[in-house]
Design a protein around this motif. Sequence first.
Motif, short mmCIF file in Angstrom:
data_model
loop_
_atom_site.label_atom_id
_atom_site.label_comp_id
_atom_site.label_asym_id
_atom_site.label_seq_id
_atom_site.Cartn_x
_atom_site.Cartn_y
_atom_site.Cartn_z
N ASP A 39 1.07 -1.19 0.09
CA ASP A 39 -0.31 -0.16 0.37
C ASP A 39 1.14 0.99 0.03
N LEU A 40 1.17 1.32 -1.05
CA LEU A 40 1.88 3.26 -1.34
C LEU A 40 1.54 3.89 -0.43
N ALA A 41 0.30 4.40 -0.51
CA ALA A 41 -0.14 5.70 1.26
C ALA A 41 0.72 5.57 1.99
N ARG A 42 0.68 3.76 2.94
CA ARG A 42 0.66 3.14 4.19
C ARG A 42 2.45 4.02 3.64
N ALA A 43 3.13 3.38 2.33
CA ALA A 43 4.48 3.00 2.92
C ALA A 43 5.28 4.16 3.84
N GLY A 44 5.63 5.05 3.50
CA GLY A 44 5.39 6.51 3.96
C GLY A 44 7.17 7.20 3.17
N LEU A 45 6.57 6.78 1.98
CA LEU A 45 7.99 6.85 0.78
C LEU A 45 7.93 8.38 0.75
N PRO A 46 9.55 8.87 0.41
CA PRO A 46 9.23 10.37 0.38
C PRO A 46 8.37 10.62 -1.89
N GLU A 47 8.04 11.76 -1.54
CA GLU A 47 7.29 12.23 -2.70
C GLU A 47 8.23 11.68 -4.17
N ALA A 48 9.05 12.24 -3.98
CA ALA A 48 9.98 12.67 -5.59
C ALA A 48 9.74 10.62 -5.42
N ILE A 49 10.84 10.05 -4.62
CA ILE A 49 10.53 8.02 -4.48
C ILE A 49 8.92 8.07 -4.98
N LEU A 50 8.09 7.69 -4.61
CA LEU A 50 7.44 7.63 -5.19
C LEU A 50 6.34 7.53 -6.31
N ALA A 51 6.61 9.35 -6.26
CA ALA A 51 6.48 9.43 -8.00
C ALA A 51 7.95 8.38 -8.98
N ARG A 52 8.92 8.15 -8.94
CA ARG A 52 9.75 7.18 -9.55
C ARG A 52 9.29 5.97 -9.19
N ARG A 87 12.33 -8.64 -5.44
CA ARG A 87 11.78 -7.54 -6.64
C ARG A 87 11.62 -6.07 -5.82
N LEU A 88 10.58 -6.26 -4.60
CA LEU A 88 10.26 -4.97 -4.57
C LEU A 88 10.95 -4.84 -3.91
N MET A 89 12.17 -4.45 -3.05
CA MET A 89 14.07 -4.29 -2.82
C MET A 89 14.22 -3.47 -3.88
N ALA A 90 14.45 -4.60 -4.75
CA ALA A 90 15.13 -3.48 -6.06
C ALA A 90 14.21 -2.99 -6.90
N MET A 91 13.17 -2.54 -7.22
CA MET A 91 12.70 -1.99 -7.70
C MET A 91 12.70 -0.57 -6.37
N LEU A 92 12.67 -0.75 -5.24
CA LEU A 92 12.51 0.52 -4.36
C LEU A 92 14.19 1.52 -4.56
N ALA A 93 15.28 0.59 -4.51
CA ALA A 93 16.48 0.88 -5.00
C ALA A 93 16.60 1.48 -6.05
N LYS A 94 16.20 0.66 -7.45
CA LYS A 94 16.27 1.12 -8.29
C LYS A 94 15.15 3.22 -8.51
N ALA A 95 14.23 3.53 -7.61
CA ALA A 95 13.44 4.41 -7.26
C ALA A 95 14.10 4.92 -6.35
N ALA A 96 15.24 4.67 -6.14
CA ALA A 96 15.44 5.18 -4.98
C ALA A 96 17.22 6.20 -5.29
N GLU A 97 16.96 6.01 -6.81
CA GLU A 97 18.69 6.49 -7.49
C GLU A 97 18.04 8.24 -7.83
N PRO A 98 18.67 8.99 -7.33
CA PRO A 98 18.58 10.40 -8.35
C PRO A 98 18.17 9.96 -9.83
N PRO A 99 17.37 10.54 -10.41
CA PRO A 99 17.66 10.58 -11.86
C PRO A 99 18.88 11.09 -12.47
N PRO A 100 19.38 11.40 -13.79
CA PRO A 100 20.65 11.85 -13.82
C PRO A 100 20.31 13.29 -14.51
N PRO A 101 21.76 14.22 -14.37
CA PRO A 101 20.86 15.74 -14.36
C PRO A 101 21.07 15.67 -16.02
#
Length: 137
Positions: A39-52, A87-101
């Motif tokens: 449940d993404l609403a209850r996950a408590g992720l920062p907005e930027a990571i959640l959007a990615r 697979r969830l952790m891999a997806m979260l790790a990829k989403a946590a990476e900031p996008p390249p400039p």
Amino acid sequence: MVRIPVIPEAAIEEHFLRASGPGGQNVNKVESAVQLRLDLARAGLPEAILARLVKLAGRRVTGEGVLVIEASRHRSQDRNRTDARERLMAMLAKAAEPPPPPRRATRPTRASKERRLEGKAHRGGVKKLRTEKPRPE
């Protein structure tokens, strides 16, 4: 190294279901496939990571904002459960990476332009040498 955000256990739900596809006598009576629901609403992720994460997950996110990961690669329920969590952790790790400039546009130098034109002229000369010259009769 990218810091993966911690997800509270309350936001993760697991359901076990029968795996589809071929199998032996086991397949019709053992619920070895795992459906992990975050449940993404209850996950408590920062907005930027959640959007990615939502963009990365694509159709795996339901209309209610729940990320669904199904794992049925393995025959055992425990291995499928571990696979779904990995697979969830891999997806979260990829989403946590900031996008390249964004790429900054640059202009070629005069020397690089000259090198390019010299290379083209040389190549044209090589091709010109290949043409068959008419023989004098």
